[in-house]
Design an enzyme around this catalytic site. Structure first.
Site, PDB file in Angstrom:
ATOM      1  N   SER A 256      -6.409 -18.996  23.717  1.00 45.13           N
ATOM      2  CA  SER A 256      -7.076 -17.956  22.936  1.00 45.13           C
ATOM      3  C   SER A 256      -6.380 -17.797  21.590  1.00 45.13           C
ATOM      4  O   SER A 256      -5.270 -18.277  21.389  1.00 45.13           O
ATOM      5  CB  SER A 256      -7.035 -16.634  23.690  1.00 45.13           C
ATOM      6  OG  SER A 256      -5.727 -16.091  23.641  1.00 45.13           O
ATOM      7  N   LYS A 257      -7.050 -17.108  20.687  1.00 47.21           N
ATOM      8  CA  LYS A 257      -6.484 -16.867  19.356  1.00 47.21           C
ATOM      9  C   LYS A 257      -5.136 -16.165  19.462  1.00 47.21           C
ATOM     10  O   LYS A 257      -4.173 -16.513  18.796  1.00 47.21           O
ATOM     11  CB  LYS A 257      -7.441 -15.978  18.544  1.00 47.21           C
ATOM     12  CG  LYS A 257      -8.340 -16.746  17.618  1.00 47.21           C
ATOM     13  CD  LYS A 257      -8.534 -15.977  16.308  1.00 47.21           C
ATOM     14  CE  LYS A 257      -9.105 -16.867  15.219  1.00 47.21           C
ATOM     15  NZ  LYS A 257     -10.436 -17.375  15.524  1.00 47.21           N
ATOM     16  N   ARG A 258      -5.100 -15.149  20.340  1.00 42.32           N
ATOM     17  CA  ARG A 258      -3.883 -14.358  20.486  1.00 42.32           C
ATOM     18  C   ARG A 258      -2.743 -15.212  21.051  1.00 42.32           C
ATOM     19  O   ARG A 258      -1.614 -15.154  20.593  1.00 42.32           O
ATOM     20  CB  ARG A 258      -4.160 -13.182  21.415  1.00 42.32           C
ATOM     21  CG  ARG A 258      -3.062 -12.144  21.474  1.00 42.32           C
ATOM     22  CD  ARG A 258      -3.480 -11.017  22.396  1.00 42.32           C
ATOM     23  NE  ARG A 258      -3.915 -11.531  23.692  1.00 42.32           N
ATOM     24  CZ  ARG A 258      -3.135 -11.583  24.776  1.00 42.32           C
ATOM     25  NH1 ARG A 258      -1.924 -11.148  24.713  1.00 42.32           N
ATOM     26  NH2 ARG A 258      -3.585 -12.068  25.911  1.00 42.32           N
ATOM     27  N   THR A 260      -2.382 -18.478  20.835  1.00 43.04           N
ATOM     28  CA  THR A 260      -1.878 -19.455  19.873  1.00 43.04           C
ATOM     29  C   THR A 260      -0.947 -18.779  18.870  1.00 43.04           C
ATOM     30  O   THR A 260       0.048 -19.355  18.456  1.00 43.04           O
ATOM     31  CB  THR A 260      -3.028 -20.141  19.107  1.00 43.04           C
ATOM     32  OG1 THR A 260      -3.900 -19.141  18.600  1.00 43.04           O
ATOM     33  CG2 THR A 260      -3.791 -21.068  20.002  1.00 43.04           C
TER      34      THR A 260
END
Length: 493
Positions: A256-258, A260
């Site tokens: 997920s973005k978080r 990464t």
RNA sequence: GCCCCCAUCGUCUAGGGGACCAGGACGUAGCCCUUUCAAGGCUAAGACCGGGGUUCGAAUCCCCGUGGGGGCACCA
């Protein structure tokens, strides 16, 4: 391997940073192009003007260059099918949309976003599959003309057949048959006139004569739509190659973005342009990502770019998702570091010493490199291991000067004895210091380890270091004697 | 909820009916080498998701189940 030259393309959308998943897609494209003597094309899919981030175009270009991937046609270098940014090809897509409308494969839809949202909400509540209800599908030509004349905003939708099925052929998975009844009337052109991926990518791949379409398996759900679009235009299908996705290290889902972002804070990253600063070699990155979803045989794992170009094969692509394995990445980095010519490695190491605050020079670094080459996993390990070479003075604690199973008095005796020997030797080349120091250890009743241990602490200020004798040779007589003398006096106090 | 994809050691994988009491690599443990740390060498533990078929014979083919993943936007 000889084959007809492939024309392939990497078509990222400049809406985010380039990560290893995109890097792998680019790499496979590149490998096939170079292996077959074809062309590799870079294309920016930047039709989403709202999410467009101009700086990511540079990041994509820099990241690919760093990996050693270059292209034959692209936004930055032109080519026979320019322009290579979709934002400059709006009219081409519009013209194709008109063709589809004229041939009865698409229609104008005047439904408002509000109505669509309402529709979707209702469908979700009744647990129906969210999709367009076809309201505008059957409007009369007069109705459409009137709305057009009135300037009513509209989109263009694909007119999906209600019955039958479509057979999609994926190079890795084989035939995938899907019932048309399960497919939606997807939007091809937005009300602002910009084409969506579904239309733009198909048109471009066709116009640019792409032979193999490599893309993430996230596209599998819309694969049938794309096959339909090709058929509606009467075009032959390209080879479709849907690459498996990368899963987070736990294997539980995509990164997920978080997650990464958290990874970057922990000194690890999946973003190509971060990897260089973290001390990874592009050779290792290529080797690592190439092997996530592709294999060669049952034992070969070390590949240079040349190897990959020679050995890559579509037949060995794996359809299953692969979890990212960073320890394997470190392993590959070590292998490639050790495979480097020492002078080459020294050059790559230099910036890491500078960044760590050491006034390193290439000449000295070239002497050091051979003795640290097999000790670094990532380039940024090097200053930690060998920074003492560039320190004017080192501070050692008593603890570092006294090896295990040795008393302070014994360490003091070792330091004094060694100092005496080293002072008398004509030079400190490792093969001239070796025998006398070992002889001294034996005479004094110490193990070689104890003697080397005291000297290691004295000379490097560390309890772990590159081989001691080679280290002293590089450091030079003056520095070594000064540091050993300092240690001798510290130990005897 | 619906659609699609996938399924071998913890992870990446080899395997495409008999060559498999399943091979390699990472990681883990031990040993060897050794002035520390590495590197290198050797060894060990460790997997065919389950159930039905097909077949003389299945990790390999088919079906069902289960599990995992992906997708269901006027994003790509």
């Amino acid at each position: 391997m000889t084959a007809t030259p492939a024309r392939v393309r990497f078509a990222p959308s400049p809406t985010g940073r380039l990560h290893i998943g995109g890097g792998r897609t680019a790499l496979y494209n590149y490998l096939l192009a170079r292996q077959t003597g074809g062309q590799f094309i870079l294309r920016f899919e930047d039709t989403d003007r709202a999410r467009y981030q101009p700086e990511t175009e540079k990041e994509i270009i820099d990241g690919l260059h760093w990996l050693g991937i270059d292209w034959d046609e692209g936004p930055d270098k032109g080519g026979p099918h320019a322009p290579y940014s979709q934002s400059e090809r709006k009219e081409i897509y519009l013209a194709h949309a008109e063709k589809l409308i004229a041939s009865g494969h698409a229609y104008r839809c005047f439904c408002t976003a509000a109505r669509l949202a309402e529709l979707r909400k209702r469908q979700q509540e009744t647990k129906e599959t969210p999709r367009y209800d076809g309201l505008c599908r059957t409007r009369t030509p007069d109705d459409v003309a009137a709305r057009l004349a009135a300037g009513e905003p509209h989109v263009v939708r694909f007119k999906m057949p209600k019955t039958g099925s479509v057979t999609c052929v994926d190079r890795i998975r084989g035939e995938i048959v899907v019932e048309n009844a399960n497919l939606d009337d997807s939007i091809l052109v937005k009300s602002d006139g910009w084409a969506l991926y579904h239309l733009a990518a198909m048109v471009d791949d066709r116009e640019m004569e792409i032979t193999h379409v490599f893309r993430s398996s996230e596209w599998l759900p819309s694969f049938p739509l794309h096959v339909h679009i090709y058929n509606a235009f009467g075009w032959d299908q390209p080879e479709w190659v849907h690459l498996s996705v990368f899963l987070k290290p736990s294997g539980k889902g995509k990164m997920s973005k978080r997650e990464t972002a958290e990874m970057v804070e922990d000194g690890q990253s999946i973003f190509l342009t971060d990897l260089e600063g973290l001390g990874y070699l592009p050779e290792a990155v290529n080797n690592w990502i190439a092997l996530m979803g592709w294999s060669y045989d049952d034992r070969t794992e070390f590949f240079t770019m040349e190897d990959l170009i020679a050995k890559f094969s579509l037949d060995k692509l794996n359809p299953a998702p692969a979890a990212i394995n960073f320890s394997k990445f470190d392993h590959f980095n070590g292998l490639h570091i050790r495979a480097l010519d020492p002078d080459d490695l020294a050059g790559r190491l230099l910036p890491f010493f500078h960044r760590a605050g050491f006034e390193a020079d290439l000449e000295t670094l070239r002497k050091i490199t051979p003795i640290i080459q097999e000790r670094v996993k990532t380039l940024d390990d090097a200053p930690e291991i060998a920074g003492f070479f560039f320190k004017g003075s080192i501070s050692t604690t008593l603890e570092e000067l006294i090896p295990r199973k040795t008393t302070q008095a014994e360490a003091a005796a070792i330091a004094a004895g060694a100092l005496e020997i080293l002072e008398r030797l004509p030079d400190l080349a490792h093969d001239t210091t070796d025998a006398p120091l070992r002889a001294m250890a034996e005479e004094m009743g110490f193990s070689a380890g104890q003697v080397f241990g005291v000297l290691r602490g004295a000379v490097t200020g560390q309890s772990v270091s590159p081989p001691l004798l080679e280290t002293m040779e590089i450091l030079g007589r003056e520095v070594v004697l000064e540091r050993v003398a300092g240690a001798a006096s510290a130990l005897s106090s």
